[in-house]
Design an enzyme around this catalytic site. Structure first.
Site, PDB file in Angstrom:
ATOM      1  N   HIS A  58      -6.610  -2.550   5.832  1.00 62.03           N
ATOM      2  CA  HIS A  58      -7.600  -3.368   6.528  1.00 62.03           C
ATOM      3  C   HIS A  58      -8.305  -2.628   7.665  1.00 62.03           C
ATOM      4  CE1 HIS A  58      -5.006  -6.119   4.404  1.00 62.03           C
ATOM      5  NE2 HIS A  58      -4.008  -5.786   5.195  1.00 62.03           N
ATOM      6  N   HIS A 117      -0.352  -4.907  -3.317  1.00 63.17           N
ATOM      7  CA  HIS A 117       0.189  -5.586  -2.140  1.00 63.17           C
ATOM      8  C   HIS A 117       1.264  -6.552  -2.613  1.00 63.17           C
ATOM      9  CE1 HIS A 117      -2.754  -3.887   0.515  1.00 63.17           C
ATOM     10  NE2 HIS A 117      -3.674  -4.164  -0.400  1.00 63.17           N
ATOM     11  N   ILE A 118       2.411  -6.507  -1.977  1.00 66.09           N
ATOM     12  CA  ILE A 118       3.537  -7.355  -2.358  1.00 66.09           C
ATOM     13  C   ILE A 118       3.219  -8.819  -2.099  1.00 66.09           C
ATOM     14  CG2 ILE A 118       5.947  -7.903  -1.795  1.00 66.09           C
ATOM     15  CD1 ILE A 118       6.290  -4.831  -1.244  1.00 66.09           C
ATOM     16  N   SER A 119       2.623  -9.100  -0.950  1.00 67.96           N
ATOM     17  CA  SER A 119       2.265 -10.484  -0.616  1.00 67.96           C
ATOM     18  C   SER A 119       0.833 -10.759  -1.064  1.00 67.96           C
ATOM     19  CB  SER A 119       2.399 -10.727   0.890  1.00 67.96           C
ATOM     20  OG  SER A 119       1.394 -10.024   1.598  1.00 67.96           O
ATOM     21  N   ASP A 167     -11.975   6.893   2.422  1.00 61.09           N
ATOM     22  CA  ASP A 167     -12.735   8.075   2.036  1.00 61.09           C
ATOM     23  C   ASP A 167     -11.892   9.040   1.203  1.00 61.09           C
ATOM     24  OD1 ASP A 167     -14.932   7.022   3.314  1.00 61.09           O
ATOM     25  OD2 ASP A 167     -14.804   8.362   5.058  1.00 61.09           O
ATOM     26  N   ASN A 181       0.055   1.182  -1.855  1.00 65.83           N
ATOM     27  CA  ASN A 181       0.192   0.044  -0.956  1.00 65.83           C
ATOM     28  C   ASN A 181       0.075   0.633   0.441  1.00 65.83           C
ATOM     29  OD1 ASN A 181       0.936  -2.056   0.706  1.00 65.83           O
ATOM     30  ND2 ASN A 181       2.575  -2.778  -0.624  1.00 65.83           N
ATOM     31  N   ARG A 185      -6.263  -9.889   7.086  1.00 69.13           N
ATOM     32  CA  ARG A 185      -5.659  -9.239   5.918  1.00 69.13           C
ATOM     33  C   ARG A 185      -6.520  -9.381   4.659  1.00 69.13           C
ATOM     34  NH1 ARG A 185      -0.423  -7.889   7.433  1.00 69.13           N
ATOM     35  NH2 ARG A 185       0.460  -9.277   9.007  1.00 69.13           N
ATOM     36  N   TYR A 229       7.978 -10.590   2.095  1.00 67.54           N
ATOM     37  CA  TYR A 229       8.027  -9.375   1.282  1.00 67.54           C
ATOM     38  C   TYR A 229       9.240  -9.291   0.359  1.00 67.54           C
ATOM     39  CZ  TYR A 229       4.457  -8.036   4.622  1.00 67.54           C
ATOM     40  OH  TYR A 229       3.328  -8.009   5.394  1.00 67.54           O
TER      41      TYR A 229
END
Length: 143
Positions: A79, A99-101, A86, A73, A110, A22
Site C-alpha cells: 500500500h 494476501h492472506i486476509s 517499479d 505478499n 489496505r 492471519y
C-alpha cells in the site's frame, strides 16, 4: 521451473500476529506447505521473508534477471511502496500478488495496491491457501 515466493514485513510473525486475521500457521509451516506443493507440481519454490524493503527489492531484481515467476505478499509495503512496484514492473515472468486476509474488507488504506497494476493476478482473503493456488496457476503456465 523455479518460483520465487517472497514475503514482506511482519510475515515472519505469522502464527503469533493477529491470528484471528492471519491464522495460526507460522511462516516456517507456510514455507513447508509451499515447498511440498511446489514439488508435487514439479516446481521448485524458494521461500523467503524479510522486513527490509531493500532486501525485497534485491530478490525481485534477481527474479527479473533470472526470468523467474514471483509470488509476492509484500505486506504493508503493498500500500506504500512505489519502489517495490517499479521493481515488480521489471519482471517479465508472471507476478502473483497474494494476501492472506481480504484486504478489501479491512481498513480503507489496505484497499489500494501499488502492485496490482503490474501483477499478472491477485489472490486475496483465502488464507495460506492463496499461495498454493498461485503455485497451481504457475504450474499450468510456461515461464
Amino acid at each position: 521451473m523455479i518460483v520465487q515466493v517472497i514475503n514482506g514485513p511482519n510475515l515472519g510473525r505469522l502464527g503469533r500476529r493477529e491470528p484471528d486475521v492471519y491464522g495460526d500457521t507460522t511462516h516456517d509451516q507456510l514455507a513447508a506447505l509451499i515447498e511440498a506443493e511446489a514439488a508435487a507440481l514439479g516446481l521448485k519454490a524458494i521461500v523467503r521473508q524479510s522486513d527490509s524493503e531493500a532486501e525485497l527489492l534485491d530478490w525481485i531484481h534477481g527474479a527479473a534477471d533470472a526470468n523467474q515467476p514471483v509470488i509476492l505478499n509484500a505486506g504493508g509495503l503493498t500500500h506504500t511502496s512505489v519502489a517495490l512496484r517499479d521493481a515488480c514492473a521489471e519482471l517479465s515472468a508472471p507476478l502473483i500478488e497474494v494476501h492472506i486476509s481480504n484486504v478489501h474488507a479491512r481498513e480503507e488504506f489496505r484497499r489500494h495496491s501499488y502492485l496490482s497494476p503490474v501483477a499478472t493476478g491477485a489472490i486475496v482473503g483465502l488464507g495460506v491457501q492463496g499461495y498454493l493456488l498461485a503455485l497451481r496457476y504457475l504450474a499450468g503456465r510456461p515461464a
